[in-house]
Scaffold this active site. Structure first.
Site, PDB file in Angstrom:
ATOM      1  N   ARG A 191      -0.146  -9.999   4.320  1.00  0.00           N
ATOM      2  CA  ARG A 191      -1.027 -10.641   5.301  1.00  0.00           C
ATOM      3  C   ARG A 191      -1.048 -12.154   5.112  1.00  0.00           C
ATOM      4  O   ARG A 191      -1.354 -12.890   6.050  1.00  0.00           O
ATOM      5  CB  ARG A 191      -2.434 -10.029   5.201  1.00  0.00           C
ATOM      6  N   LYS A 230       1.588  -4.066  -9.577  1.00  0.00           N
ATOM      7  CA  LYS A 230       1.566  -2.653  -9.172  1.00  0.00           C
ATOM      8  C   LYS A 230       1.918  -1.769 -10.367  1.00  0.00           C
ATOM      9  O   LYS A 230       2.620  -2.212 -11.274  1.00  0.00           O
ATOM     10  CB  LYS A 230       2.627  -2.410  -8.084  1.00  0.00           C
TER      11      LYS A 230
HETATM   12  N1  BES Z   1       3.535  -3.595   0.524  1.00  0.00           N
HETATM   13  C1  BES Z   1       2.237  -3.109   0.188  1.00  0.00           C
HETATM   14  C2  BES Z   1       1.804  -1.955   1.077  1.00  0.00           C
HETATM   15  C3  BES Z   1       2.489  -0.637   0.827  1.00  0.00           C
HETATM   16  C4  BES Z   1       2.022   0.212  -0.145  1.00  0.00           C
HETATM   17  C5  BES Z   1       3.555  -0.241   1.611  1.00  0.00           C
HETATM   18  C6  BES Z   1       2.625   1.438  -0.350  1.00  0.00           C
HETATM   19  C7  BES Z   1       4.158   0.976   1.417  1.00  0.00           C
HETATM   20  C8  BES Z   1       3.695   1.819   0.430  1.00  0.00           C
HETATM   21  C9  BES Z   1       1.203  -4.212   0.352  1.00  0.00           C
HETATM   22  O1  BES Z   1       1.645  -5.485   0.053  1.00  0.00           O
HETATM   23  C10 BES Z   1       0.095  -3.909  -0.605  1.00  0.00           C
HETATM   24  O2  BES Z   1       0.329  -3.971  -1.767  1.00  0.00           O
HETATM   25  N2  BES Z   1      -1.076  -3.579  -0.067  1.00  0.00           N
HETATM   26  C11 BES Z   1      -2.209  -3.282  -0.857  1.00  0.00           C
HETATM   27  C12 BES Z   1      -3.348  -4.110  -0.341  1.00  0.00           C
HETATM   28  C13 BES Z   1      -4.555  -4.094  -1.229  1.00  0.00           C
HETATM   29  C14 BES Z   1      -4.260  -4.839  -2.498  1.00  0.00           C
HETATM   30  C15 BES Z   1      -5.695  -4.747  -0.497  1.00  0.00           C
HETATM   31  C16 BES Z   1      -2.524  -1.791  -0.710  1.00  0.00           C
HETATM   32  O3  BES Z   1      -2.419  -1.264   0.394  1.00  0.00           O
HETATM   33  O4  BES Z   1      -2.814  -1.161  -1.720  1.00  0.00           O
HETATM   34 MN    MN Z   2       1.504  -5.956  -1.968  1.00  0.00          MN
END
Ligand code: BES
Ligand code: MN
Ligand code: ZN
Length: 501
Positions: free
Chosen positions: A355, A281
């Site tokens: 997931r 990230k």
């Molecule tokens: N934990 C994150 C989702 C999230 C993002 C929660 C911002 C709260 C604030 C999750 O694990 C994630 O990184 N999701 C990605 C999925 C994508 C890579 C398909 C997302 O939503 O960007």
């Molecule tokens: Mn994630």
């Protein structure tokens, strides 16, 4: 804080602060507030007439009785407009008043039950909301600062809930006890989420679950890395692989061994820190990813409340916990893994890790032959893009289950909004080398992530709650201070209670 219910008249109550209320626009207060006003020789009416207090929701006014009442202060809290008033309004008012009482360094606080009189709400539900609002409003995360802030005040030591009518005292008493149990659950979830990831790795989550089980009589079992591997949880383990922190699969059970009761399984995402892994990230807001176990926290805490309220259901809580880090053993985009059900999955993004934990937990849930399975997770940024901080998204393949969750969202003010599970959401997660891939891209990402989870369910009625946008609040509201919200605990308790009778 000690909370007692007392059959008494507020004009006889000696306390540091006595709390009464006022609807917006009322010029001559009635009920308990009217009684206080008369005892104060019209002081409340005078402030209203001067235009200095209007009864706006959460507004407070402090008056000093100068001997006209045994109380040291009378605190009037605004309830807002009468025709918009509901249980959320009760929580809001109780929280605002409790915070004001703490600012005044009050140690003993007495309150009437907002909404139970002129407001026309059910006395038990209103009393529950008063206690929830009070305890959730006073909540603070102690943190690790070496000094307390200058204006720090101790919490009040005691709350007296006043009711004049003896016939209503038992209902008020029942509401107060329920409110205490639920607020304790929400505060536990907030503590787990607010705690920095270095203090709350999976092993510590498991310790907390064990302590809760000890306290409440829940049955607890925790599977470590070796046990999860032996069970074939290859998808969950792929996430956990790189971290030095031992993953933990936490299992809590209320009414274990009661085959006469229907079984409901709650599953919570427990990523104790989400760096994104190899699909790292951006750094800016990464610190907040300590909240990525908010689903697991809600499940653990809700199980505690289910036990304390002795709900007539067999409730299983599953909390797969792991840390998501990059490194030499880490999973990579393009890798394929086999999960507990034998279904296979291709990694597109190692940041779509939640997931993956849930996929194996949903497979594991099948062994309970559940009447329903509900998972909750901070799963996608896309959920927040859709709904903002106002509601979680809910998906379900079962109409009655969806209805129950929507009703629970209304009753608990942990709001949910239903989104569709279209068959076409399978398209973007088709893989050339495995059954599915773990990301269908950003476009429609909240729906395709739900469809991914459905793929790993095993024929039982199932619902998914994406709580990414509501786990954490940057805004300070009376019953929901900044930081972890404890979202999901009230929702789950209301949901589980819908199985009563
Ligand atoms: N934990 C994150 C989702 C999230 C993002 C929660 C911002 C709260 C604030 C999750 O694990 C994630 O990184 N999701 C990605 C999925 C994508 C890579 C398909 C997302 O939503 O960007
Ligand atoms: Mn994630
Ligand atoms: Zn995550």
């Amino acid at each position: 804080m000690e909370i007692v219910v007392k059959q008494a008249d507020l004009t006889q109550e000696a306390a540091d602060v006595v709390i009464v209320n006022l609807f917006q626009g009322v010029t001559v207060p009635g009920g308990a507030t009217g009684a206080a006003d008369i005892a104060l020789n019209g002081a409340i009416r005078e402030v209203i007439a001067a235009g200095d207090f209007t009864g706006k929701a959460g507004e407070t006014l402090v008056l000093y009785p100068r001997g006209a009442l045994p109380a040291r202060r009378v605190l009037v809290v605004g309830l807002g407009e009468a025709d918009k008033f509901d249980l959320a309004g009760v929580r809001h008012a109780a929280a605002a008043a409790a915070r004001k009482a703490r600012d005044l360094a009050a140690q003993t606080v007495a309150t009437i039950v907002h909404g139970a009189g002129i407001g026309g709400l059910d006395p038990q539900a209103a009393a529950q909301a008063v206690v929830e609002g009070t305890l959730l409003g006073l909540y603070r995360f102690e943190g690790y600062s070496s000094k307390k802030p200058k204006d720090w005040k101790a919490d009040p030591a005691a709350l007296v809930v006043l009711e004049r009518d003896a016939g209503r005292v038992p209902a008020i008493e029942a509401g107060v006890r329920r409110g205490q149990a639920i607020a304790a659950g929400v505060c536990l979830a907030r503590d787990l989420v607010n705690t920095p990831a270095n203090y709350m790795p999976p092993l510590r989550m498991a310790e907390q679950a064990r302590a809760l089980a000890q306290e409440t009589g829940l049955q607890v079992q925790v599977l470590g890395r070796a046990e999860c591997k032996a069970l074939g949880m290859g998808i969950f383990m792929a996430v956990a692989e790189e971290s030095e922190q031992e993953p933990q699969f936490i299992i809590l059970e209320h009414n274990a061994g009661r085959p006469d009761l229907p079984t409901v399984v709650l599953v919570g995402k427990g990523v104790t820190f989400d760096s994104g892994g190899i699909s790292l990230k951006p750094g800016e807001e990464m610190w907040r990813m300590k909240d990525d176990m908010a689903g697991a926290a809600a499940v653990i805490a809700a199980l505690g409340v289910a036990a304390r309220l002795d709900l007539p259901l067999h409730v299983v809580g599953l909390a797969p916990c792991a840390e998501n880090l990059p490194g030499g053993r880490a999973q990579k985009p393009g890798d394929v893994f086999v999960g507990i059900t034998g279904k296979t999955m291709e990694v597109i993004s190692t940041d779509a890790e939640g997931r993956m934990l849930l996929a194996d937990a949903l497979g594991y849930a099948a062994r309970y032959a559940p009447a329903a399975v509900v998972d909750i997770a901070t799963l996608t940024g896309a959920q927040g893009i859709a709904l903002g901080p106002l509601a979680a998204a809910v998906f379900s393949n079962d109409e009655p289950l969806a209805e129950r969750l929507l009703a629970a969202g209304d009753a608990s003010a942990d709001r949910v909004w239903r989104l569709p599970l279209y068959e076409e959401y399978l398209e973007p997660i088709k893989s050339q080398v495995a059954d599915v891939k773990n990301s269908g891209g950003r476009f429609g990402g909240v729906g395709s992530s739900a469809k991914f989870l459905e793929h790993f369910t095993e024929g039982y009625p199932w619902a998914h709650v994406d709580m990414a946008s509501v786990a954490w609040s940057d805004e300070d509201r009376p019953a929901r201070p900044k930081g972890a919200t404890g979202y999901g605990v009230k929702l789950f308790v209301a949901f589980l209670e819908s199985y009563r009778g």
